[in-house]
Design a protein around this motif. Structure first.
Motif, short mmCIF file in Angstrom:
data_model
loop_
_atom_site.label_atom_id
_atom_site.label_comp_id
_atom_site.label_asym_id
_atom_site.label_seq_id
_atom_site.Cartn_x
_atom_site.Cartn_y
_atom_site.Cartn_z
N ILE A 131 -39.70 20.39 5.09
CA ILE A 131 -40.12 20.13 6.47
C ILE A 131 -38.99 19.48 7.27
CG2 ILE A 131 -41.71 18.79 7.91
CD1 ILE A 131 -43.74 19.16 5.54
N ALA A 132 -38.28 18.53 6.64
CA ALA A 132 -37.16 17.87 7.32
C ALA A 132 -36.05 18.87 7.63
CB ALA A 132 -36.62 16.72 6.47
N ALA A 133 -35.80 19.81 6.70
CA ALA A 133 -34.77 20.82 6.92
C ALA A 133 -35.17 21.75 8.06
CB ALA A 133 -34.53 21.61 5.64
N ARG A 134 -36.45 22.11 8.11
CA ARG A 134 -36.92 22.94 9.22
C ARG A 134 -36.73 22.23 10.55
NH1 ARG A 134 -41.94 24.04 11.72
NH2 ARG A 134 -41.92 21.78 11.99
N ASP A 135 -37.04 20.91 10.60
CA ASP A 135 -36.84 20.15 11.82
C ASP A 135 -35.38 20.15 12.25
OD1 ASP A 135 -39.52 19.60 11.85
OD2 ASP A 135 -39.33 17.51 11.20
N GLN A 136 -34.48 20.05 11.26
CA GLN A 136 -33.05 20.08 11.57
C GLN A 136 -32.64 21.43 12.13
OE1 GLN A 136 -31.11 17.53 11.54
NE2 GLN A 136 -29.15 18.53 11.96
N ALA A 137 -33.18 22.51 11.56
CA ALA A 137 -32.87 23.85 12.04
C ALA A 137 -33.36 24.03 13.47
CB ALA A 137 -33.51 24.90 11.12
N VAL A 138 -34.51 23.44 13.81
CA VAL A 138 -35.03 23.51 15.18
C VAL A 138 -34.07 22.82 16.14
CG1 VAL A 138 -36.85 22.68 16.72
CG2 VAL A 138 -37.45 23.76 14.55
N LEU A 139 -33.54 21.66 15.74
CA LEU A 139 -32.60 20.94 16.60
C LEU A 139 -31.32 21.74 16.81
CD1 LEU A 139 -32.72 17.14 15.68
CD2 LEU A 139 -33.53 18.26 17.74
N HIS A 146 -44.53 30.36 18.03
CA HIS A 146 -44.46 30.54 16.58
C HIS A 146 -44.92 29.28 15.86
CE1 HIS A 146 -42.48 34.44 15.59
NE2 HIS A 146 -42.19 34.41 16.87
N ARG A 147 -44.56 28.13 16.38
CA ARG A 147 -44.99 26.89 15.75
C ARG A 147 -46.51 26.70 15.88
NH1 ARG A 147 -40.82 22.36 17.80
NH2 ARG A 147 -42.27 21.03 16.65
N LEU A 148 -47.06 27.17 16.97
CA LEU A 148 -48.52 27.12 17.13
C LEU A 148 -49.23 28.05 16.16
CD1 LEU A 148 -49.25 26.92 20.97
CD2 LEU A 148 -49.73 25.20 19.24
N ASP A 149 -48.59 29.19 15.83
CA ASP A 149 -49.21 30.13 14.90
C ASP A 149 -49.56 29.45 13.58
OD1 ASP A 149 -49.05 32.19 16.70
OD2 ASP A 149 -47.19 33.03 15.88
N LYS A 150 -48.68 28.57 13.12
CA LYS A 150 -48.93 27.88 11.85
C LYS A 150 -50.10 26.92 11.97
CE LYS A 150 -45.44 26.95 9.37
NZ LYS A 150 -44.16 26.38 8.86
N ALA A 151 -50.31 26.39 13.19
CA ALA A 151 -51.39 25.42 13.41
C ALA A 151 -52.60 26.06 14.06
CB ALA A 151 -50.88 24.28 14.31
N ASP A 163 -34.90 35.35 17.36
CA ASP A 163 -34.99 35.62 15.93
C ASP A 163 -35.67 34.41 15.29
OD1 ASP A 163 -34.74 36.09 13.24
OD2 ASP A 163 -32.57 36.43 13.26
N PRO A 164 -36.89 34.57 14.77
CA PRO A 164 -37.64 33.43 14.25
C PRO A 164 -37.24 32.98 12.85
CG PRO A 164 -38.93 35.40 13.98
CD PRO A 164 -37.67 35.82 14.70
N GLU A 165 -36.12 33.47 12.33
CA GLU A 165 -35.73 33.17 10.95
C GLU A 165 -35.63 31.67 10.71
OE1 GLU A 165 -34.93 34.06 7.04
OE2 GLU A 165 -35.47 35.48 8.64
N TYR A 166 -35.16 30.91 11.71
CA TYR A 166 -34.98 29.46 11.52
C TYR A 166 -36.31 28.71 11.43
CZ TYR A 166 -35.92 28.71 16.54
OH TYR A 166 -36.51 28.67 17.80
N LEU A 167 -37.41 29.39 11.69
CA LEU A 167 -38.74 28.78 11.58
C LEU A 167 -39.48 29.22 10.31
CD1 LEU A 167 -39.88 29.25 15.29
CD2 LEU A 167 -39.09 27.13 14.23
N GLN A 168 -38.83 30.04 9.50
CA GLN A 168 -39.50 30.62 8.33
C GLN A 168 -38.90 30.03 7.05
OE1 GLN A 168 -38.91 34.81 9.06
NE2 GLN A 168 -40.43 34.88 10.70
#
Length: 252
Positions: A128-136, A161-166, A229-234
């Protein structure tokens, strides 16, 4: 369905064993309700808790010397707030809820107990922390290298895309209940420029605008505008689970 904020978040990634359930439940305090625009903490305050978002939206931000504001990130139901500050004694940014919200606090100093007791939870925290870093990182590219039109479309798609997960926790996964002032502060645009760009996207029937925010109407069309490209969220949840060598199934 469990009412635990933390467990619900982690179960977005993987099925949890009973011991992991019990450990996370023992760390979590009672949910707290906050009305819209409540400041939860200010930069420089003691950093003692993480929060998970059970409902509503929140944002982290920094106030600038000229009186302006830079929004650093937005948080939707299921997100964990505060992981970036794990190594710091004091808050490095401000946090405010931008809608009525329910947040669940849990003590930061108990995180070491999680790491010692569960390899699965430890890996999920780092994932989760790595995903947050990728978002930044992607946000930095968005601010510095994309046109206003591309910036807006890209940001809207990211939040979608972040809403899709929630989506199990929100009424409409295409609706962003964010003011244009907040969007402008997140994208480094003036409100006038932001409004003009949104109006263009509205005329192309890519989004609709209302007093309660922006709704995504045509995600494919927005992808064409932004080159998204949503790769950084996957996150590679499958790879992480295989590396643990455990009989744990990723959640769909």
């Amino acid at each position: 369905m469990t009412t635990s904020c933390i467990i619900r978040h982690f179960e977005h990634y993987a099925e949890l064993a009973g011991d992991d359930h019990d450990l996370l439940t023992s760390l979590e305090k009672s949910p707290q309700d906050y009305p819209r625009n409540t400041v939860i903490w200010n930069q420089g305050q003691q950093s003692e808790h993480f929060f998970t978002v059970q409902s509503g939206w929140a944002c982290s931000y920094r106030n600038m010397e000229d009186g302006s504001r830079q929004v650093l990130d937005l948080y939707v139901p299921g997100d964990i707030i505060g992981l970036r500050e794990f190594a710091f004694r004091r808050r490095v940014s401000n946090l405010m809820v931008v809608t009525d919200a329910r947040l669940c606090p849990f003590p930061k100093y108990h995180l070491s107990e999680v790491f010692q007791s569960s390899r699965l939870l430890c890996n999920l925290f780092f994932l989760i922390a790595a995903r947050d870093q990728a978002v930044l990182v992607e946000r930095l590219i968005n601010l510095g290298r994309r046109t206003a039109r591309e910036k807006v479309a890209h940001f809207l798609l990211e939040m979608g895309h972040r809403l899709d997960k929630a989506c199990m926790d929100v009424y409409d996964c295409n609706h962003l209940p964010l003011t244009q002032v907040l969007l402008a502060d997140a994208l480094g645009l003036s409100t006038v420029h932001l409004n003009r760009t949104l109006q263009e996207l509205k005329q192309e029937r890519l989004v609709s605008l209302g007093p309660d925010g922006t709704t995504l109407l045509d995600r494919d069309g927005l992808v064409e505008v932004a080159g998204f490209d949503p790769e950084y969220l996957q996150e590679d949840v499958d790879g992480m689970l295989k590396s643990l060598g455990k009989n744990v199934s990723p959640m769909v």
